[in-house]
Motif scaffolding. Structure first.
Motif, short mmCIF file in Angstrom:
data_model
loop_
_atom_site.label_atom_id
_atom_site.label_comp_id
_atom_site.label_asym_id
_atom_site.label_seq_id
_atom_site.Cartn_x
_atom_site.Cartn_y
_atom_site.Cartn_z
N SER A 180 0.85 -1.19 0.00
CA SER A 180 0.00 0.00 0.00
C SER A 180 0.89 1.24 0.00
CB SER A 180 -0.93 0.01 1.22
OG SER A 180 -0.18 -0.09 2.42
N PRO A 181 0.52 2.28 -0.76
CA PRO A 181 1.36 3.49 -0.84
C PRO A 181 1.58 4.13 0.53
CG PRO A 181 -0.35 3.52 -2.54
CD PRO A 181 -0.66 2.37 -1.62
N ALA A 182 2.72 4.77 0.68
CA ALA A 182 3.04 5.43 1.95
C ALA A 182 1.95 6.42 2.33
CB ALA A 182 4.38 6.16 1.82
N GLY A 183 1.48 6.33 3.56
CA GLY A 183 0.44 7.23 4.06
C GLY A 183 -0.97 6.79 3.77
N TYR A 184 -1.15 5.78 2.93
CA TYR A 184 -2.50 5.39 2.52
C TYR A 184 -3.31 4.81 3.69
CZ TYR A 184 -6.28 2.67 0.43
OH TYR A 184 -7.51 2.12 0.13
N LEU A 185 -2.73 3.90 4.44
CA LEU A 185 -3.48 3.23 5.50
C LEU A 185 -3.96 4.24 6.56
CD1 LEU A 185 -1.42 -0.05 6.06
CD2 LEU A 185 -3.59 0.22 4.84
N ARG A 186 -3.10 5.16 6.94
CA ARG A 186 -3.51 6.15 7.96
C ARG A 186 -4.58 7.08 7.40
NH1 ARG A 186 0.18 9.70 12.12
NH2 ARG A 186 -1.55 10.83 13.04
N ALA A 187 -4.42 7.53 6.16
CA ALA A 187 -5.43 8.41 5.56
C ALA A 187 -6.75 7.67 5.38
CB ALA A 187 -4.92 8.95 4.23
N ALA A 188 -6.67 6.41 4.97
CA ALA A 188 -7.89 5.62 4.82
C ALA A 188 -8.58 5.44 6.17
CB ALA A 188 -7.55 4.26 4.21
N ARG A 206 6.49 -11.55 9.16
CA ARG A 206 6.80 -11.79 7.75
C ARG A 206 7.48 -10.60 7.07
NH1 ARG A 206 8.29 -15.30 4.56
NH2 ARG A 206 6.87 -16.76 5.63
N THR A 207 7.03 -9.39 7.36
CA THR A 207 7.53 -8.21 6.64
C THR A 207 8.56 -7.41 7.43
OG1 THR A 207 5.78 -6.73 7.43
CG2 THR A 207 5.31 -8.03 5.44
N GLY A 208 9.04 -7.97 8.54
CA GLY A 208 10.06 -7.28 9.31
C GLY A 208 9.54 -6.47 10.47
N ASP A 209 8.24 -6.42 10.65
CA ASP A 209 7.59 -5.96 11.88
C ASP A 209 6.60 -7.05 12.27
OD1 ASP A 209 8.32 -3.37 13.05
OD2 ASP A 209 7.92 -2.58 11.05
N PHE A 210 6.11 -7.01 13.51
CA PHE A 210 5.20 -8.07 13.91
C PHE A 210 3.98 -8.10 13.00
CE2 PHE A 210 2.17 -10.47 16.41
CZ PHE A 210 2.96 -11.47 16.95
N TYR A 211 3.40 -6.92 12.74
CA TYR A 211 2.34 -6.78 11.74
C TYR A 211 2.80 -5.80 10.67
CZ TYR A 211 -0.76 -9.04 15.13
OH TYR A 211 -1.34 -9.92 16.01
N ALA A 212 2.36 -6.00 9.44
CA ALA A 212 2.78 -5.13 8.35
C ALA A 212 2.20 -3.73 8.48
CB ALA A 212 2.38 -5.75 7.00
N TYR A 213 1.01 -3.60 9.08
CA TYR A 213 0.44 -2.25 9.22
C TYR A 213 1.30 -1.36 10.13
CZ TYR A 213 -1.59 -3.24 13.88
OH TYR A 213 -1.78 -3.52 15.21
N GLN A 214 2.16 -1.98 10.93
CA GLN A 214 2.99 -1.22 11.85
C GLN A 214 4.15 -0.51 11.16
OE1 GLN A 214 3.82 -4.47 14.55
NE2 GLN A 214 2.11 -3.94 15.90
N HIS A 215 4.33 -0.74 9.86
CA HIS A 215 5.34 0.03 9.11
C HIS A 215 4.94 1.49 8.99
CE1 HIS A 215 7.85 -3.35 8.04
NE2 HIS A 215 6.83 -4.01 7.54
N GLU A 216 3.67 1.77 9.19
CA GLU A 216 3.18 3.14 9.02
C GLU A 216 2.69 3.68 10.37
OE1 GLU A 216 -0.34 5.32 6.48
OE2 GLU A 216 0.76 3.67 5.54
N ASP A 217 3.26 4.77 10.83
CA ASP A 217 2.91 5.34 12.13
C ASP A 217 1.44 5.75 12.17
OD1 ASP A 217 5.50 5.02 13.01
OD2 ASP A 217 6.10 7.08 12.51
N ARG A 265 8.89 -6.24 1.42
CA ARG A 265 9.43 -5.92 2.75
C ARG A 265 9.73 -7.21 3.47
NH1 ARG A 265 9.01 -1.01 5.49
NH2 ARG A 265 7.93 0.67 4.39
N GLY A 266 10.79 -7.17 4.27
CA GLY A 266 11.14 -8.35 5.05
C GLY A 266 11.31 -9.54 4.14
#
Length: 461
Positions: free
Chosen positions: A214-222, A244-255, A355-356
């Protein structure tokens, strides 16, 4: 009194019939497909990220059972936990008591998502998604769930309704009244939300089909858009979660992203026992389970069983003790960077992304006249044949198991066990380089196999 059941003797007597048994009694197209592409191997044993055949040849697993084997096969800590829980003779699945293991596993899982409060345990990723869809609809009182183009969320009727691939949906209508939106398109999301009937958006932070992030910033804006319209954000972490992606959950890549519901499955039991979890906010669960009359309004016969819960607890313990998340991040970056360095060397290699240890290798139209004609011929027969041409020699000549990332996609997806090491990375890069060298030579067995695939694709139309 029945005689003792001897599983080892049964396998010794009938194991050689494995492909014939599948042809007669299970999905007949599976052995046919495996035979066609030369994947009809006989694996005798497995450990970690490797298989061995009867001759003792080792195979590198870059598929992890579609992501189930996050810790590789037969991790000793998980295996011991399963032996222990069986030896305890617990009063499991009485249905009318509260065993400690589900509560303990829920507590450990929720520690990685502190903004969430409660867990429902099921048996598969598609069940986790079904749970999230039901809870979102009930909690909001709205019927419609949005999903992204090319998404994959499962194959039962509810999860199929939010599946973005027509190949899976065709012939199974009517499905639920759900609507696709392009991944990353906030304007399309806003248009649908204004209609006032949307319960939630379900999204993979990194799509499994094609490995699109997902594009940078998309999840938080959504998330902000959804909450403004009193709708929920569902994060499908069935494949991307648990490191799998280098954080426990992939959504955690975005603050700042805090989904209302999170779906987990696959790697949670170490590949031993079917298990899934749907994590959610307190108010959602309390709305669904609003009275004693509704205590079983959503349940699963095998959900929260002792073996699955023990395996899950062991997996989380191993992940912490062996620093699996950090390991996936470091090893994944090494693998991705080594592969990305080849993009300029090979004209058939278009992009390396991910990622990861979730990496997509995409192939594209070459510039040289010699290769362009062959590429065009493959694309005319069926898109995705070149990626299949790469996957096959990786297994047949280099004993490395990979997969094409989706139907009609020129993408190979790498989702190996999170325990692969630098030696495994070097082995894969060396093998991939050899396959690319042959592909760019314009001749050899690889392109001969391509002609075979073209004939089969045309015949299958």
């Amino acid at each position: 009194m029945s005689t003792e059941f001897d599983l080892e003797a049964l396998l010794a007597a009938r194991g050689a019939e494995r492909y014939d048994l599948h042809t007669r009694h299970l999905n007949p197209q599976l052995p046919r497909m495996l035979h066609t592409i030369g994947f009809d191997k006989v694996y005798e044993r497995a450990e970690g990220a490797h298989f061995w055949d009867a001759e003792g040849n080792d195979y590198l697993d870059m598929l992890a059972g579609f992501g189930v084997m996050g810790l590789g096969r037969h991790h000793p800590v998980v295996r011991k936990a399963l032996h222990d829980v069986l030896d305890l003779n617990l009063a499991d699945l009485t249905r009318f008591d509260c065993q400690p293991l589900p509560g303990l596993l829920a507590e450990r899982l929720l520690a990685h998502s502190p903004h969430l409060d409660r867990v429902f345990f099921g048996n598969s990723g598609t069940e986790a998604v079904e749970t999230a869809l039901k809870f979102a609809r009930f909690a909001t009182g709205r019927p419609r769930v949005l999903y992204c183009d090319h998404a994959f969320h499962g194959l039962t009727t509810g999860s199929l309704s939010v599946n973005g691939e027509n190949g899976f949906r065709d012939g199974f209508a009517p499905l639920l009244p759900d609507t696709p939106v392009p991944l990353g398109d906030l304007d399309a999301l806003a248009r649908e939300l204004k209609k006032g009937d949307v319960a939630a958006l379900i999204v993979e932070p990194i799509q499994g089909k094609g490995v699109h992030e997902s594009p940078a910033g998309y999840l938080r804006a959504a998330q902000e858009l959804l909450h403004r319209h009193k709708a929920l954000l569902i994060a499908d972490e069935v494949q991307t979660g648990l490191g799998r992606t280098g954080d426990f959950y992939a959504y955690q890549h975005e603050d700042g992203v805090e989904p209302d519901l999170v779906c987990v499955a696959k790697a949670l039991s170490g590949g031993y026992v079917p298990v899934s979890a749907t994590l959610g906010k307190d108010w959602i669960f309390k709305k669904v389970y609003s009275s004693m009359d509704r205590v079983l309004v959503h349940s699963a016969s095998f959900g929260s069983n002792a073996q699955a819960m023990a395996a899950g607890l062991a997996v989380l313990s191993v992940m912490e003790d062996e620093q699996i998340v950090a390991r996936a991040r470091t090893t994944g970056e090494l693998l991705r960077s080594r592969l990305a360095a080849l993009v300029g060397k090979y004209e058939l290699l278009a992009e390396v992304r991910g990622r990861g240890l979730m990496i997509g290798i995409e192939f594209g139209r070459p510039d040289s006249l010699k290769l362009r004609g062959r590429w065009t011929m493959l694309q005319a027969a069926r898109k995705g044949l070149f990626a299949q041409m790469v996957v096959v020699p990786l297994l047949q000549r280099h004993r490395i198991l990979t997969q094409v990332s989706g139907d009609h996609l020129e993408v190979i997806k790498l989702i190996p066990p999170l325990v692969i090491d630098e030696t495994d990375v070097e082995r894969f890069v060396d093998a991939f380089t050899a396959v690319m060298d042959e592909a760019h030579s314009g001749g050899g067995l690889m392109w001969d196999f391509g002609r075979t695939l073209i004939k089969q694709a045309v015949a299958g139309r």
